[in-house]
Write a protein that holds these residues in place. Sequence first.
Motif, PDB file in Angstrom:
ATOM      1  N   ASP A 185       0.820  -1.204   0.000  1.00  0.00           N
ATOM      2  CA  ASP A 185       0.000   0.000   0.000  1.00  0.00           C
ATOM      3  C   ASP A 185       0.861   1.264   0.000  1.00  0.00           C
ATOM      4  O   ASP A 185       0.693   2.173  -0.822  1.00  0.00           O
ATOM      5  N   PHE A 200      -6.435   7.411  -1.672  1.00  0.00           N
ATOM      6  CA  PHE A 200      -5.323   8.361  -1.828  1.00  0.00           C
ATOM      7  C   PHE A 200      -4.400   7.956  -2.973  1.00  0.00           C
ATOM      8  O   PHE A 200      -4.095   8.767  -3.845  1.00  0.00           O
ATOM      9  N   SER A 201      -3.980   6.674  -2.991  1.00  0.00           N
ATOM     10  CA  SER A 201      -3.052   6.254  -4.054  1.00  0.00           C
ATOM     11  C   SER A 201      -3.715   6.308  -5.418  1.00  0.00           C
ATOM     12  O   SER A 201      -3.112   6.766  -6.394  1.00  0.00           O
ATOM     13  N   LEU A 211      -7.509   1.022  -8.488  1.00  0.00           N
ATOM     14  CA  LEU A 211      -6.990   1.164  -7.120  1.00  0.00           C
ATOM     15  C   LEU A 211      -8.041   1.769  -6.211  1.00  0.00           C
ATOM     16  O   LEU A 211      -8.157   1.382  -5.045  1.00  0.00           O
ATOM     17  N   VAL A 220      -2.032  15.461 -15.144  1.00  0.00           N
ATOM     18  CA  VAL A 220      -0.844  16.313 -15.216  1.00  0.00           C
ATOM     19  C   VAL A 220      -0.020  15.954 -16.447  1.00  0.00           C
ATOM     20  O   VAL A 220       0.509  16.836 -17.137  1.00  0.00           O
ATOM     21  N   PRO A 240      -4.282  -3.994  -2.232  1.00  0.00           N
ATOM     22  CA  PRO A 240      -3.566  -2.764  -1.851  1.00  0.00           C
ATOM     23  C   PRO A 240      -3.974  -1.597  -2.723  1.00  0.00           C
ATOM     24  O   PRO A 240      -4.314  -1.766  -3.884  1.00  0.00           O
ATOM     25  N   GLY A 241      -3.891  -0.431  -2.149  1.00  0.00           N
ATOM     26  CA  GLY A 241      -4.331   0.755  -2.871  1.00  0.00           C
ATOM     27  C   GLY A 241      -5.275   1.527  -1.987  1.00  0.00           C
ATOM     28  O   GLY A 241      -5.245   1.405  -0.770  1.00  0.00           O
ATOM     29  N   THR A 300       1.683   4.239  -3.001  1.00  0.00           N
ATOM     30  CA  THR A 300       1.594   5.674  -2.748  1.00  0.00           C
ATOM     31  C   THR A 300       2.934   6.362  -2.972  1.00  0.00           C
ATOM     32  O   THR A 300       3.001   7.447  -3.547  1.00  0.00           O
ATOM     33  N   ILE A 314      -4.545  17.425  -6.944  1.00  0.00           N
ATOM     34  CA  ILE A 314      -3.254  17.424  -7.635  1.00  0.00           C
ATOM     35  C   ILE A 314      -3.322  18.261  -8.902  1.00  0.00           C
ATOM     36  O   ILE A 314      -2.402  19.023  -9.210  1.00  0.00           O
ATOM     37  N   THR A 357      -4.101   9.802  -6.619  1.00  0.00           N
ATOM     38  CA  THR A 357      -2.824  10.341  -7.075  1.00  0.00           C
ATOM     39  C   THR A 357      -2.503   9.880  -8.489  1.00  0.00           C
ATOM     40  O   THR A 357      -2.022  10.663  -9.307  1.00  0.00           O
ATOM     41  N   VAL A 358      -2.798   8.594  -8.785  1.00  0.00           N
ATOM     42  CA  VAL A 358      -2.495   8.075 -10.122  1.00  0.00           C
ATOM     43  C   VAL A 358      -3.372   8.778 -11.160  1.00  0.00           C
ATOM     44  O   VAL A 358      -2.887   9.187 -12.225  1.00  0.00           O
ATOM     45  N   ALA A 416      -2.086  12.284 -11.629  1.00  0.00           N
ATOM     46  CA  ALA A 416      -0.838  12.306 -12.383  1.00  0.00           C
ATOM     47  C   ALA A 416      -1.097  12.096 -13.866  1.00  0.00           C
ATOM     48  O   ALA A 416      -0.383  12.653 -14.710  1.00  0.00           O
TER      49      ALA A 416
END
Lengths: 80, 143
Positions: free
Chosen positions: A51, B38-39, B26, B49, B34-35, A55, B130, B42-43, B46
């Motif tokens: 995890d 937040f993660s 995610l 961006v 997992p993920g 991140t 972001i 962010t992906v 990005a």
Amino acid sequence: MINLFHFVLILTLIVVVISVAKIKDLLSAVILFAVYNLIMSLLWQQMRAPDVAITEAALGAGVTTVLLVAAISKTGRLEK
Amino acid sequence: MKFRDTIVSIITRFMLPFITLFGLYLIVHVHLSPGGGFSGGTVVGAGFVLLSLTYGISMQERKFSHRTSTLIESGGALIYIILGISAFIYGQPFLSNLPIFPAGTPGRLFSGGFIALLNIAIGVKVASTIVALFDSLGGEDLH
């Protein structure tokens, strides 16, 4: 319980971190910081924290680098 | 400066759906793999961006303007708080799962109550944060 892969990763991490602190060129420092985040992400994955690894890879190696390069292009490249 | 590289623009056009899809995966599979919000957010951010770096801020402005991103950013936090407060209707503490969201069978996508909904709110907020951060830092004359 440390094998060769972890040893190489940690050694590279220490070298990269010291060069980030020592280097004068800020763009090179940002790129080395991205390398630090990538190695740190691999280490998180090896420590069974996928995890945090996801991140770290997305935020540290991706977005932070872009934001710091944007800040450098707004200001100056060389440290005073 | 108008910088338009052929390799970068074609690779961006090819990779952007997969980056966004991985981010959404995610976000939605938060309670299974997992993920998380937040993660995944962010992906997705990005990816936007990357679009704005390759095709210029005008292309990104057409898809996802600065005003929209700030509105969505506030909306994500609001949805999270509303979902948390809505447990008060049934006399439960903050962020308790409501009976209207079924628990489902463990291991399937539709299980775990409203955890996926909460993380969709978080992911939307983080992604637009972001994008707004990159825009306000001066994305307008970076490309």
